[in-house]
Enzyme design. Structure first.
Site, PDB file in Angstrom:
ATOM      1  CD  GLU A   1      -4.329  -5.232  -2.056  1.00  0.00           C
ATOM      2  OE1 GLU A   1      -3.410  -4.542  -1.592  1.00  0.00           O
ATOM      3  OE2 GLU A   1      -5.044  -4.831  -2.988  1.00  0.00           O
TER       4      GLU A   1
ATOM      5  CG  ASN B   1      -2.361   0.561   0.717  1.00  0.00           C
ATOM      6  OD1 ASN B   1      -2.421   1.643   0.165  1.00  0.00           O
ATOM      7  ND2 ASN B   1      -3.418  -0.188   0.957  1.00  0.00           N
ATOM      8  NE  ARG B   2      -2.027   4.557  -3.601  1.00  0.00           N
ATOM      9  CZ  ARG B   2      -2.830   3.523  -3.923  1.00  0.00           C
ATOM     10  NH1 ARG B   2      -3.447   2.844  -2.987  1.00  0.00           N
ATOM     11  NH2 ARG B   2      -3.012   3.191  -5.186  1.00  0.00           N
TER      12      ARG B   2
ATOM     13  CG  HIS C   1      -1.923  -7.050  -5.282  1.00  0.00           C
ATOM     14  ND1 HIS C   1      -2.805  -6.914  -6.334  1.00  0.00           N
ATOM     15  CD2 HIS C   1      -1.874  -5.843  -4.676  1.00  0.00           C
ATOM     16  CE1 HIS C   1      -3.247  -5.671  -6.377  1.00  0.00           C
ATOM     17  NE2 HIS C   1      -2.699  -5.000  -5.373  1.00  0.00           N
TER      18      HIS C   1
ATOM     19  CE1 TYR D   1      -4.264  -8.096  -9.183  1.00  0.00           C
ATOM     20  CE2 TYR D   1      -6.292  -7.069  -9.943  1.00  0.00           C
ATOM     21  CZ  TYR D   1      -4.952  -6.984  -9.622  1.00  0.00           C
ATOM     22  OH  TYR D   1      -4.290  -5.788  -9.748  1.00  0.00           O
TER      23      TYR D   1
ATOM     24  CG  HIS E   1       1.544  -2.236  -3.902  1.00  0.00           C
ATOM     25  ND1 HIS E   1       0.917  -2.304  -2.687  1.00  0.00           N
ATOM     26  CD2 HIS E   1       0.550  -2.332  -4.834  1.00  0.00           C
ATOM     27  CE1 HIS E   1      -0.401  -2.440  -2.873  1.00  0.00           C
ATOM     28  NE2 HIS E   1      -0.651  -2.450  -4.148  1.00  0.00           N
TER      29      HIS E   1
ATOM     30  CG  ASP F   1      -7.990   0.903  -4.484  1.00  0.00           C
ATOM     31  OD1 ASP F   1      -7.494   0.083  -3.683  1.00  0.00           O
ATOM     32  OD2 ASP F   1      -7.304   1.589  -5.280  1.00  0.00           O
TER      33      ASP F   1
ATOM     34  CD  GLN G   1      -6.543  -0.667  -0.036  1.00  0.00           C
ATOM     35  OE1 GLN G   1      -6.291  -0.256   1.096  1.00  0.00           O
ATOM     36  NE2 GLN G   1      -6.994   0.136  -0.990  1.00  0.00           N
TER      37      GLN G   1
HETATM   38  C1  GAL Z   1      -4.021  -2.011  -4.970  1.00  0.00           C
HETATM   39  C2  GAL Z   1      -4.140  -0.553  -4.724  1.00  0.00           C
HETATM   40  C3  GAL Z   1      -4.744   0.050  -5.970  1.00  0.00           C
HETATM   41  C4  GAL Z   1      -3.878  -0.244  -7.171  1.00  0.00           C
HETATM   42  C5  GAL Z   1      -3.598  -1.731  -7.245  1.00  0.00           C
HETATM   43  C6  GAL Z   1      -2.616  -2.100  -8.316  1.00  0.00           C
HETATM   44  O1  GAL Z   1      -3.513  -2.671  -3.845  1.00  0.00           O
HETATM   45  O2  GAL Z   1      -4.939  -0.296  -3.582  1.00  0.00           O
HETATM   46  O3  GAL Z   1      -4.929   1.447  -5.820  1.00  0.00           O
HETATM   47  O4  GAL Z   1      -2.681   0.478  -7.092  1.00  0.00           O
HETATM   48  O5  GAL Z   1      -3.121  -2.218  -6.032  1.00  0.00           O
HETATM   49  O6  GAL Z   1      -3.063  -1.804  -9.584  1.00  0.00           O
END
Ligand code: GAL
Length: 336
Positions: free
Chosen positions: A301, A77-78, A172, A174, A103, A242, A274
């Site tokens: 996440e 995350n940020r 991460h 999906y 990330h 998100d 997340q």
């Molecule tokens: C997520 C993040 C999104 C985007 C994504 C990657 O974890 O919260 O904003 O950056 O990863 O595309």
């Protein structure tokens, strides 16, 4: 038994494909990014359905955005302004999303080749990150063990460092419980073990507040179709969900597809989740002939809250010298 094959090569380094099958579920991993490449679970008719997005080649993992299936670190995350202080010393990180770091930076753990060792039903990926890597203090050793236990994929994370530092690892993957490549996830049903979330300002950076999810499109405290949230939050800065949810009960998340009958439940030792409904997943080729696009998967996440190091009232991501970071997450499957 674990089977190991060469998958490809990046930066002149081999990338391996590791397959585990315990008779209930089957998982594929690649050593680039300690990545979940596939996860096959039975649907209500007993057919195996691959419920995780992935790619056919190592190059696609290296060059495409989206962190598909990867283990993300040192810090998921940020981090606002790409900086933080520990013990009164400021550390400047590599920014890779405007002025912020996302990330783990320009070449985070998701883009590195990990070492690995296998047992019959598990694979342990390990990595050594040198002092100053992407701006982070200390020589860090980290590992992620993926184990198949009945119909559960369990991840055990660990890390330690020779300087006080921060760590926040996540996966991460999906998920699409109607099958990877089956299109958008709007009809799938989500329940969250959360009653609040951490609202954000520009750049998806937390304001530091906690806000209730009740009466918002984010209210998944009771099972709800994803459709309303995805539709009503399309065209906003999150292009769907998100958001970081503040976990207050277990399971952290339950996801269900009526099409296949597959239910996923996610449990974790961590306090944040997340949820990212792939609003920024641009059209691209996926594995096995699949085509992916916006809202074709959902990431669950588990992690410390975003920008926790710059929000002293959030649970701390600091690990001190001599301490060990130890967290776990489980993704369990059943038929409903
Ligand atoms: C997520 C993040 C999104 C985007 C994504 C990657 O974890 O919260 O904003 O950056 O990863 O595309």
């Amino acid at each position: 038994m674990a089977s190991i094959k060469l998958f490809g090569e990046v930066n002149n380094k081999p990338v391996y494909l590791i397959k585990l099958n315990n008779g209930h579920i089957e998982a594929e991993f690649i050593s680039l990014g300690a990545t979940i490449r596939a996860l096959r679970v039975p649907d209500r008719s007993g057919n195996m359905v691959d419920v995780c997005l992935g790619y056919d080649t190592a190059e696609e993992y290296m060059t495409n955005d989206g962190y598909i299936g990867a283990t993300v670190g040192r810090n998921a995350n940020r981090i606002s302004g790409s900086k933080f202080s520990i013990n009164g010393k400021e550390y400047k990180l590599n920014a890779n999303e405007g002025e912020n770091q996302l990330h783990g930076g320009i070449e985070g753990f998701s883009h590195k080749c990990w070492n690995f060792s296998c047992t019959e039903n598990s694979v342990t990926f390990s990595i050594e990150s040198p002092d100053g890597d992407e701006g982070y203090p200390g020589n860090l050793k980290a590992a992620a063990t993926f184990s198949l236990v009945n119909s559960t994929l369990r991840i055990d994370y660990s890390a330690s460092c020779d300087k006080d530092t921060i760590v926040n690892l996540t996966n991460h993957a999906y998920f699409n419980l109607s099958g990877q490549g089956s299109g958008a996830i709007n009809k799938q049903l989500l329940t969250l073990g959360a009653e609040s979330y951490t609202p954000c300002r520009d750049g998806n950076i937390p304001t530091g507040e906690f806000a209730p999810i009740i009466n918002t499109p984010l209210d998944f405290s009771k099972e709800n179709s994803l459709d309303f949230a995805l539709t009503s939050l399309s065209g906003t800065s999150t292009e769907g969900i998100d958001h970081n949810f503040v976990l207050s009960s277990s399971p952290a998340a339950t996801l269900y597809s009526e099409e296949t009958g597959i239910e996923l439940s996610c449990k974790t030792s961590l306090e944040g989740l997340q949820v990212y409904t792939s609003g920024f997943l641009t059209k691209r080729n996926g594995k096995d002939g699949a085509i992916y696009g916006k809202h074709h998967g959902i990431c669950l996440e588990t992690q410390h809250f975003p920008d926790a190091i710059n929000n002293p009232h959030f649970p701390s991501p600091i690990i001190r010298v001599g301490e060990e970071y130890k967290e776990w997450t489980e993704y369990s499957f059943k038929i409903r």
